[in-house]
Structure formats: structure tokens, C-alpha cells
Write an enzyme that holds these catalytic residues in place. Sequence first.
Site, short mmCIF file in Angstrom:
data_model
loop_
_atom_site.label_atom_id
_atom_site.label_comp_id
_atom_site.label_asym_id
_atom_site.label_seq_id
_atom_site.Cartn_x
_atom_site.Cartn_y
_atom_site.Cartn_z
CE LYS A 243 55.48 -42.00 36.76
NZ LYS A 243 55.34 -42.02 35.33
CD1 TRP B 165 50.19 -46.51 35.70
CD2 TRP B 165 51.81 -48.06 35.74
NE1 TRP B 165 51.07 -46.23 34.68
CE2 TRP B 165 52.07 -47.16 34.68
CE3 TRP B 165 52.69 -49.12 35.95
CZ2 TRP B 165 53.18 -47.29 33.84
CZ3 TRP B 165 53.80 -49.26 35.11
CH2 TRP B 165 54.04 -48.35 34.07
CG ASP C 170 52.18 -46.79 42.29
OD1 ASP C 170 52.88 -45.76 42.39
OD2 ASP C 170 52.13 -47.47 41.24
N1 PMP Z 1 53.18 -46.75 38.99
C1 PMP Z 1 52.71 -45.67 38.34
C2 PMP Z 1 51.47 -45.02 38.84
C3 PMP Z 1 53.36 -45.17 37.23
O1 PMP Z 1 52.88 -44.11 36.59
C4 PMP Z 1 54.56 -45.80 36.81
C5 PMP Z 1 55.38 -45.28 35.65
N2 PMP Z 1 54.74 -44.64 34.67
C6 PMP Z 1 54.99 -46.93 37.49
C7 PMP Z 1 54.30 -47.37 38.59
C8 PMP Z 1 56.26 -47.66 37.09
O2 PMP Z 1 57.34 -46.89 37.44
P1 PMP Z 1 58.84 -47.23 37.01
O3 PMP Z 1 58.88 -47.01 35.53
O4 PMP Z 1 59.63 -46.26 37.80
O5 PMP Z 1 59.12 -48.63 37.36
#
Ligand code: PMP
Length: 420
Positions: free
Chosen positions: A255, A159, A231
Site C-alpha cells: 500500500k 481486517w 496491523d
Molecule cells: N491488513 C490490512 C489492514 C489490509 O489492508 C490488508 C490487505 N488489504 C491485509 C491485512 C492483508 O494483507 P495481505 O494481502 O498482504 O495478506
Amino acid sequence: MAATPLTTPHTTLLQKTHQSHAFLKPNAAFHYRASRKPFSVSCSSTIQDRPSLQSQSQDRVFNFAAGPATLPENVLLKAQADLYNWRGSGMSVMEMSHRGKDFRSIIEKAEADLRALLNISKDYAVLFLQGGATTQFASVPLNLCQPDDIVDYLVTGSWGDKAFKEAKKYCKPKVVWNGKSENYVRVPAFDGLELSPDAKYLHICANETIYGVEFKDYPVPGNPYGVLVADMSSNFCSKPVDVTKFGLIYAGAQKNVGPSGVCIVIVRKDLIGNAQEIASVMLDYKIHADNNSLYNTPPCFGIYMCGLVFEDLLEQGGLKEVEKKNEKKAGILYNAIDDSKGFYRCPVEKSVRSLMNVPFTLEKPELEAEFLKEAEKEKMVQLKGHRSVGGMRASIYNAMPLAGVEKLVSFMKDFQAMHA
Ligand code: PMP
């Protein structure tokens, strides 16, 4: 309860407002005949007190998904009670104008509760936005720096890597450390990092959802005027966090705190409004901050659900208490893995193992499919690891009851005994 003939499908149970803390048993049966005759409703359930967080009703599974993920049972039941008619307003939250006073009271309460949970001062704006955390990969650089500005990214998983790659379109990001060659199993020591002295911000992913690597403390940006950006999608509100250490925190809700479709941004107010030219108003923090997240139509129902979760976390005693529960759950799972004599293995360095996402492999990968199949028979689902890493991953967010983790651990021990 005897069948109650009604002329409309409005039942007293559905009209129950949530202030009463009374819930409909989830297996309550509503029968009506598709005829022109008046509806007849038979309800075999009783109004219950708030269910224990430890309890899991018969017809629900233990959902170990990484997100969208399990939500607190009592929050779902509250939403169910509110769904049809929110607090006597005569309509669902989904049907309300986002500019009306009812929805305004919902978003304001959600914000106030989040501020109380994380002790967020007036120096920070709290925004409820659409677009998921992924949109923030672009919004952060667009709002916090100019195209020629240098920014630092500390990459401890995929990520963080995605965030870095997106930022390349909008400024000059530099990777100050990347754990990829070691398969993302650790967080580096901060004092050895070569941080840029002029970086506008230092970006981290506080919990890497796929690899299960979590920061336990936080680096300080190399530039004294720079800020830390995190994040926190997958560990948001799982423990207390000193918000003052950050210029900006963002988190997709799906989450730990709600359904998908809502992204929460906590941003220091003095950082807002210095943006480069932003092609889309949707990405501009200033517009959202000036309009209290009501510039366009916000994800109203999702924000309402987040509000219920925040309220629930406060009722649990706040994030210190929540952290204790999360430590206990993660502790028994990691112990089971470490005590399995190599039958199960978690590759992540112990000091940075995530309390939320627990990846593990089986010594005999050929048993993985059977593990998943047998677990599913026991109503434990979504344990398959991310496609990019394989193995297993148990996501045990706030809303996963201790009983779910205990059941998983007991299953893992039985599975090992059968196959060792
Ligand atoms: N950052 C992290 C740490 C994630 O776990 C995720 C989704 N699994 C995201 C960003 C992306 O999030 P979204 O699908 O809401 O765009």
C-alpha cells in the site's frame, strides 16, 4: 538523439546507475528489428533530472487502488534505471543471490533507512518476510503466546476481525470491542474498554483499509506486562509513530512502501523466542531474526523496492513532512465530500477518518457506475469501494500526488453540478 547502432541491446541509458539521479523519460522509444542484423536503437528521449513528485507523466493514470497501489514515480524510474544492471554488478536485483554482498547491502540499507524513518531502536528486530499481512494473523499469536493464553482484539473493521478469527486457532482471543453493528465507523473511547488484565497482547488494526477508520492515538493494554500489537498495513510510514508504544508492528508493503510479496515486522527483541510449537519454520520470528531475514529466499526485488521508497521518504524530509502532505491531500478530499450538501457522504466519524483510504457514497447510488466510468475516462482509476461495502473509495497513499487528489475533487464537483 541520432540512432546509435549497437551490437547488443545494452544501451548507455540502461546502464546508467542510479547514483547519478538521472532518469530515462518513460516514453523513450527503443526500436529494434527482429533480424540477424545488429540491433539498432533509436532513443528520442533525453536524460532528465529527478521528476517532481507533483508531476505525473502523460501515459500514467491516477491510481486510487487500495493495494497493490500507486508507487512514487521517481522510485519507479530509479528501479527502471537499475533494473537491467544494478550499480554495475552486471545483473538485475532479481538475478542476485540473496546471500551475496550486493543483496546484503540492499537489505541492510533498507533496514537502516526504515530504522531512521521510524526511529526504531536496537531493542527491536526488523524482519522482511513473505506471506503478506495475512500470514501475520497467525504468526503473531503463535510467536507471542501459548495456546491457553488470553489476548485482546479491538475490532474496528474487517481486517481486525480477520486477525481475530485466525488467532482463535492458536490461543484464546477475546473481542474487547467490535464496531460491526454500527458498520465500522468509529474507534471507541479507550477508558471505557474492558481489557483483560492478563492478556498477552492487545491487537488493533491501525488503519482499516476498507472502512477508512484510523487510530489517531493508541490504547494501552490492560495487562501491564502485555504489549500492543498493530496491523499497520495501510498506514505504514504515512506519519511518525512512536514505536516504543508497541510490542509488535506488522505491515504488508503493497500500500504505502512497495510491491506485494513483502511483509515488514517490527518486533521487540525480548518477545522473540518464547513461542509455542510452531508447525512451520516460515512463521517463526526467531529463525528469521537469527538469520537477518535471510533464512529462506526473501522477496528480494520487493525488499529492494521498499528500500527505494524508504530512501525517497527520507529525501522528502522524513515522516513529519510526509504526514503534512497526507493531511493536506485528505483534507481537501474530505472537505469536498462534506461541502457537497449530501451529494457525497463519508460515514466515518470525523475524528478517526483515515488519511489513506477515503470511502464515500453517492446520494443517488444509481449514479455510481457513471461516476466510475467518467472518472476512468479522465484517467482516474480504481475508485470503486470494496465489494463488501459498495460506494466509492479513494486510496490516497503517500505516493498519490496532490495533483491526483485535486483532479479527483474537481471531477467530483463537476459531476455533482451535472447531476444535482
Ligand atoms: N491488513 C490490512 C489492514 C489490509 O489492508 C490488508 C490487505 N488489504 C491485509 C491485512 C492483508 O494483507 P495481505 O494481502 O498482504 O495478506
